[in-house]
Scaffold this motif. Structure first.
Motif, PDB file in Angstrom:
ATOM      1  N   ALA A   1       0.649  -1.123  -0.093  1.00 12.06           N
ATOM      2  CA  ALA A   1       0.091   0.024  -0.136  1.00 12.06           C
ATOM      3  C   ALA A   1       0.928   1.369  -0.275  1.00 12.06           C
ATOM      4  N   PHE A   2       1.841   1.186   0.817  1.00  8.18           N
ATOM      5  CA  PHE A   2       2.741   2.558   1.075  1.00  8.18           C
ATOM      6  C   PHE A   2       3.429   2.630  -0.421  1.00  8.18           C
ATOM      7  N   ASN A   3       3.812   1.512  -0.950  1.00  3.30           N
ATOM      8  CA  ASN A   3       4.649   1.681  -2.088  1.00  3.30           C
ATOM      9  C   ASN A   3       3.964   2.268  -3.421  1.00  3.30           C
ATOM     10  N   GLU A   4       2.551   1.985  -3.204  1.00  6.56           N
ATOM     11  CA  GLU A   4       1.610   2.410  -4.409  1.00  6.56           C
ATOM     12  C   GLU A   4       1.126   3.734  -4.328  1.00  6.56           C
ATOM     13  N   CYS A   5       1.514   4.641  -2.897  1.00  8.54           N
ATOM     14  CA  CYS A   5       1.157   5.820  -2.745  1.00  8.54           C
ATOM     15  C   CYS A   5       2.270   6.846  -2.563  1.00  8.54           C
ATOM     16  N   PHE A   6       3.366   6.403  -2.467  1.00  9.89           N
ATOM     17  CA  PHE A   6       4.461   6.976  -2.242  1.00  9.89           C
ATOM     18  C   PHE A   6       5.849   6.946  -3.153  1.00  9.89           C
ATOM     19  N   ASP A   7       6.131   7.987  -3.798  1.00  9.70           N
ATOM     20  CA  ASP A   7       7.242   7.819  -4.929  1.00  9.70           C
ATOM     21  C   ASP A   7       8.516   7.376  -4.225  1.00  9.70           C
ATOM     22  N   ASN A   8       9.348   6.742  -4.789  1.00  6.72           N
ATOM     23  CA  ASN A   8      10.597   6.461  -4.600  1.00  6.72           C
ATOM     24  C   ASN A   8      10.723   5.703  -2.984  1.00  6.72           C
ATOM     25  N   LEU A   9      10.018   5.068  -2.765  1.00  3.13           N
ATOM     26  CA  LEU A   9       9.682   4.623  -1.129  1.00  3.13           C
ATOM     27  C   LEU A   9      11.146   3.755  -0.762  1.00  3.13           C
ATOM     28  N   THR A  10      11.739   3.886   0.391  1.00  5.66           N
ATOM     29  CA  THR A  10      12.455   3.233   1.025  1.00  5.66           C
ATOM     30  C   THR A  10      11.582   2.307   1.892  1.00  5.66           C
ATOM     31  N   VAL A  11      12.095   1.183   1.998  1.00  5.90           N
ATOM     32  CA  VAL A  11      11.559   0.301   3.264  1.00  5.90           C
ATOM     33  C   VAL A  11      12.740  -0.123   4.230  1.00  5.90           C
ATOM     34  N   LEU A  12      12.589   0.625   5.332  1.00  4.89           N
ATOM     35  CA  LEU A  12      13.614   0.149   6.315  1.00  4.89           C
ATOM     36  C   LEU A  12      13.210  -0.921   7.296  1.00  4.89           C
ATOM     37  N   HIS A  13      13.744  -1.875   7.039  1.00 12.35           N
ATOM     38  CA  HIS A  13      13.448  -3.373   7.768  1.00 12.35           C
ATOM     39  C   HIS A  13      14.444  -3.665   8.943  1.00 12.35           C
ATOM     40  N   LEU A  14      13.939  -3.569  10.135  1.00 11.28           N
ATOM     41  CA  LEU A  14      14.510  -3.853  11.370  1.00 11.28           C
ATOM     42  C   LEU A  14      14.076  -5.240  11.689  1.00 11.28           C
ATOM     43  N   ASP A  15      15.262  -6.199  11.804  1.00 14.93           N
ATOM     44  CA  ASP A  15      14.896  -7.570  12.187  1.00 14.93           C
ATOM     45  C   ASP A  15      15.970  -8.340  12.269  1.00 14.93           C
ATOM     46  N   ALA A  16      16.029  -9.302  13.044  1.00 17.65           N
ATOM     47  CA  ALA A  16      16.955 -10.302  13.324  1.00 17.65           C
ATOM     48  C   ALA A  16      16.980 -11.335  12.035  1.00 17.65           C
ATOM     49  N   HIS A  17      15.963 -11.382  11.319  1.00 16.54           N
ATOM     50  CA  HIS A  17      15.934 -12.198   9.925  1.00 16.54           C
ATOM     51  C   HIS A  17      15.836 -11.540   8.774  1.00 16.54           C
ATOM     52  N   ALA A  18      16.360 -12.143   7.590  1.00 16.60           N
ATOM     53  CA  ALA A  18      16.290 -11.477   6.505  1.00 16.60           C
ATOM     54  C   ALA A  18      14.953 -11.451   5.913  1.00 16.60           C
ATOM     55  N   ASP A  19      14.076 -12.538   5.965  1.00 20.41           N
ATOM     56  CA  ASP A  19      12.756 -12.642   5.470  1.00 20.41           C
ATOM     57  C   ASP A  19      12.826 -12.273   3.993  1.00 20.41           C
ATOM     58  N   LEU A  20      13.771 -12.847   3.292  1.00 19.44           N
ATOM     59  CA  LEU A  20      13.756 -12.516   1.836  1.00 19.44           C
ATOM     60  C   LEU A  20      13.369 -13.762   1.072  1.00 19.44           C
ATOM     61  N   ARG A  21      12.979 -14.741   1.498  1.00 22.46           N
ATOM     62  CA  ARG A  21      12.897 -16.041   0.707  1.00 22.46           C
ATOM     63  C   ARG A  21      11.423 -15.600   0.032  1.00 22.46           C
ATOM     64  N   GLU A  22      11.595 -16.308  -1.518  1.00 25.28           N
ATOM     65  CA  GLU A  22      10.439 -15.945  -2.330  1.00 25.28           C
ATOM     66  C   GLU A  22       9.181 -16.675  -2.012  1.00 25.28           C
ATOM     67  N   THR A  23       9.676 -17.993  -1.580  1.00 29.73           N
ATOM     68  CA  THR A  23       8.346 -18.875  -0.862  1.00 29.73           C
ATOM     69  C   THR A  23       9.045 -19.436   0.324  1.00 29.73           C
ATOM     70  N   TYR A  24       7.831 -19.963   1.246  1.00 27.19           N
ATOM     71  CA  TYR A  24       8.472 -20.756   2.303  1.00 27.19           C
ATOM     72  C   TYR A  24       7.099 -21.545   2.347  1.00 27.19           C
ATOM     73  N   GLU A  25       7.368 -22.825   2.641  1.00 23.64           N
ATOM     74  CA  GLU A  25       6.317 -23.851   2.933  1.00 23.64           C
ATOM     75  C   GLU A  25       5.052 -23.698   1.951  1.00 23.64           C
ATOM     76  N   GLY A  26       5.411 -23.452   0.638  1.00 24.30           N
ATOM     77  CA  GLY A  26       4.713 -23.561  -0.179  1.00 24.30           C
ATOM     78  C   GLY A  26       3.798 -21.945  -0.513  1.00 24.30           C
ATOM     79  N   SER A  27       4.314 -21.088   0.427  1.00 31.84           N
ATOM     80  CA  SER A  27       3.543 -19.743   0.240  1.00 31.84           C
ATOM     81  C   SER A  27       4.506 -18.599   0.070  1.00 31.84           C
ATOM     82  N   LYS A  28       4.050 -17.704  -0.876  1.00 32.39           N
ATOM     83  CA  LYS A  28       4.957 -16.454  -0.739  1.00 32.39           C
ATOM     84  C   LYS A  28       4.408 -15.351   0.063  1.00 32.39           C
TER      85      LYS A  28
END
Ligand SMILES: [Mn+2]
Length: 313
Positions: free
Chosen positions: A118-145
């Protein structure tokens, strides 16, 4: 989920949809978590802790609730994770379009797929600042994206994604990760300039997705997949304060509070973190009650969403 009438027990005059600058959307969802269950109880514990918190912020000398915080009905959608993500996306976008500062409280991290979209659709040139212990970058996991392990895959493809506090990942995620924009916890601990480096990489418009397991488990144990070696309280606040000062933070979500019956400090930390982030967002607006209009106009234009699909207008 039981709903509290107003966020933090604030008076009705500060909680109305029409006048509130801030919207809080609780998303009590826990459908895909892989280990500790209970993130669906996060919003309720967070709201309960918020009711027991002092509402004057010493550091900024403000009472940010006076800007108005409207608590909307929780998004409770358990038919499928995809349906939940779609509902979060729709609700987030609706309130952004009403020029609100939209915040969400999870729930597990998969809720952020909807909020980021939603934010990416509404704001130009959006940075997503992701604070996390985990990378959370998998395309799918346990069959779901839409698994919580995939929370920022879409953001990695469509936004300026910057990852902070990372200390756990799978080798496959290395193929997706932009290491230039990744701040690993083991490097941050020896780098006194990490704040500046992160902020320098941000575009003007920043959305923060804050997985509470980014914090050290000694200060926040109540989360589904705790990892040693995380961020501490004051460095986190100092970083956020600088970020809010230097960039246009357009909204944020906080996820993965997994409360337990016997220990409450994590719930209180989450409550205070949320309130601190709002205090930083609005700190300049509250310096005195009759701040001049030029600043107000500038504030509004900075926060106006810049782009909508034609059919949205
Ligand atoms: Mn995590």
């Amino acid at each position: 989920m039981k709903t509290t009438k107003n966020y933090a027990g604030i008076a009705d005059e500060f909680a109305q949809l029409e006048t509130a600058k801030v919207i809080l959307i609780p998303v009590p969802y826990d459908g895909t978590s892989t280990w500790g269950k209970g993130a669906d109880k996060g919003p309720e514990a967070f709201l309960e802790a918020s009711e027991n918190m002092e509402l004057y912020d010493i550091e900024t000398a403000t009472e940010v609730y006076k800007q108005g915080i409207h608590l909307v009905a929780p998004i409770e959608e358990n038919s499928s994770v995809e349906a939940m993500v779609n509902k979060v996306h729709k609700a987030t976008k609706e309130y952004i379009k009403r020029n609100k500062f939209v915040t969400l409280f999870g729930g597990e991290h998969s809720i952020s797929i909807g909020s980021i979209r939603a934010f990416n659709e509404c704001f130009d040139n959006l940075t997503v600042l992701h604070l996390d212990a985990h990378a959370d970058l998998r395309e799918t996991y346990e069959g779901s994206k839409y698994n919580h392990a995939c929370a920022v895959h879409e953001a990695s493809q469509t936004t300026n994604l910057i990852q902070v506090g990372i200390r756990s990942m799978d080798a496959i995620e290395k193929t997706i990760m932009d290491e230039e924009k990744t701040f690993f916890a083991h490097d941050m601990v020896n780098d006194e300039f990490w704040f500046d480096k992160v902020i320098e990489m941000c575009t003007e418009n920043v959305f923060i997705t804050f997985d509470l397991d980014a914090l050290d488990p000694s200060i926040l144990p109540a989360t589904g997949t705790p990892e040693p070696g995380g961020l501490f309280w004051y460095e986190t606040l100092d970083f956020l304060k600088q970020l809010f000062k230097e960039k246009n933070v357009v909204g944020f979500d906080i996820v993965e509070l997994c409360p337990n019956q016997t220990s409450k400090p994590s719930d209180f930390l989450a409550a205070k973190l949320y309130y601190k982030m709002l205090s930083y967002k609005f700190m300049d607006e509250a310096i005195d009650d009759d701040y001049d209009n030029t600043y107000d106009t500038e504030f509004k234009s900075n926060n106006n969403p810049l782009k909508f699909d034609d059919d949205d207008i």
